[in-house]
Design a protein around this motif. Structure first.
Motif, PDB file in Angstrom:
ATOM      1  N   PHE A 298      -7.848   3.706   0.479  1.00 16.38           N
ATOM      2  CA  PHE A 298      -8.533   3.530   1.761  1.00 16.38           C
ATOM      3  C   PHE A 298     -10.014   3.195   1.540  1.00 16.38           C
ATOM      4  CE2 PHE A 298     -10.890   5.231   5.397  1.00 16.38           C
ATOM      5  CZ  PHE A 298     -10.231   4.612   6.458  1.00 16.38           C
TER       6      PHE A 298
ATOM      7  N   PHE B  71      -7.768  -4.584   5.886  1.00 19.82           N
ATOM      8  CA  PHE B  71      -8.070  -3.153   5.959  1.00 19.82           C
ATOM      9  C   PHE B  71      -7.059  -2.438   6.846  1.00 19.82           C
ATOM     10  CE2 PHE B  71     -10.231   0.382   8.113  1.00 19.82           C
ATOM     11  CZ  PHE B  71     -10.477   1.181   7.009  1.00 19.82           C
TER      12      PHE B  71
ATOM     13  N   THR C 188     -10.447  -0.190  -0.253  1.00 15.96           N
ATOM     14  CA  THR C 188     -10.207  -1.327   0.627  1.00 15.96           C
ATOM     15  C   THR C 188     -11.349  -1.501   1.619  1.00 15.96           C
ATOM     16  OG1 THR C 188      -7.819  -1.047   0.381  1.00 15.96           O
ATOM     17  CG2 THR C 188      -8.560  -2.352   2.244  1.00 15.96           C
TER      18      THR C 188
ATOM     19  N   SER D 267       0.829  -1.213   0.000  1.00  9.54           N
ATOM     20  CA  SER D 267       0.000   0.000   0.000  1.00  9.54           C
ATOM     21  C   SER D 267       0.858   1.256   0.000  1.00  9.54           C
ATOM     22  CB  SER D 267      -0.936   0.008   1.202  1.00  9.54           C
ATOM     23  OG  SER D 267      -1.902  -0.976   1.038  1.00  9.54           O
TER      24      SER D 267
ATOM     25  N   SER E   1      -4.451   0.301   5.498  1.00 13.96           N
ATOM     26  CA  SER E   1      -4.569   1.640   6.084  1.00 13.96           C
ATOM     27  C   SER E   1      -3.252   2.099   6.689  1.00 13.96           C
ATOM     28  CB  SER E   1      -5.666   1.659   7.148  1.00 13.96           C
ATOM     29  OG  SER E   1      -6.904   1.358   6.561  1.00 13.96           O
ATOM     30  N   TRP E   2      -2.560   1.184   7.344  1.00 15.55           N
ATOM     31  CA  TRP E   2      -1.258   1.522   7.921  1.00 15.55           C
ATOM     32  C   TRP E   2      -0.280   1.935   6.823  1.00 15.55           C
ATOM     33  CZ3 TRP E   2       0.943   3.505  11.769  1.00 15.55           C
ATOM     34  CH2 TRP E   2       2.309   3.441  11.915  1.00 15.55           C
TER      35      TRP E   2
END
Length: 166
Positions: free
Chosen positions: A68, A139, A71, A48, A143-144
């Motif tokens: 984001f 997710f 996902t 990501s 996101s991280w």
């Protein structure tokens, strides 16, 4: 220099080197930190960060927003699809199609492909964990990675502004 003007070799080398370093640093930070907190598939955070990081903050934020949202939508759709999956290809195809349609309907077409990828990863990769955990952790990992890419971009922009004002 306008976006339509070709850039010279020296500038291309400078930008490429900078973007390469930023991307490598973001991927490593995302992966290392996700491993430290116990996320099993931290490579999704690294992926990501790599996908999201762009040459400027505006592009990075836009790419991060699309990833984001995509996902989140794809994770929910993938989880629901996997509940009724039972190796029925038509269920998977329908989930991907509906996910893309929902993104376009909600005017977030940039998230559509990413949502379809999330559905695919959740449904087609066999795992021994509960489906809700697979969707949730995907997710969180994604996101991280997005957050790390944006922080790296902010840090580099800050340092460049500081250097140019000195």
């Amino acid at each position: 220099m306008s976006a339509s003007e070709p850039i010279g070799l020296r500038e291309r080398l400078r930008i490429g080197f900078k973007l390469g370093l930023m991307t490598g640093l973001a991927a490593w930070c995302a992966y290392a930190a996700s491993s430290l907190v116990g996320l099993k598939e931290g490579y999704w955070a690294a992926i990501s960060a790599i996908v999201v990081l762009q040459q400027d903050l505006t592009s990075t934020r836009g790419s991060g927003r699309d990833r984001f949202i995509g996902t989140a939508i794809g994770g929910c759709a993938g989880w629901l699809c996997a509940l009724v999956w039972h190796q029925a290809v038509w269920v998977y195809v329908l989930a991907v199609a509906l996910t893309v349609f929902v993104c376009w309907l909600a005017n977030i077409s940039g998230a559509a492909r990413l949502a379809a990828v999330a559905v695919t990863v959740i449904v087609l990769i066999p795992r021994g964990e509960a489906l809700w955990k697979v969707a949730l952790f995907r997710f969180l990992e994604v996101s991280w990675g997005i957050a790390v890419a944006i922080v790296i971009q902010l840090l580099v922009d800050f340092l460049e502004r500081r250097r140019s004002s000195a």
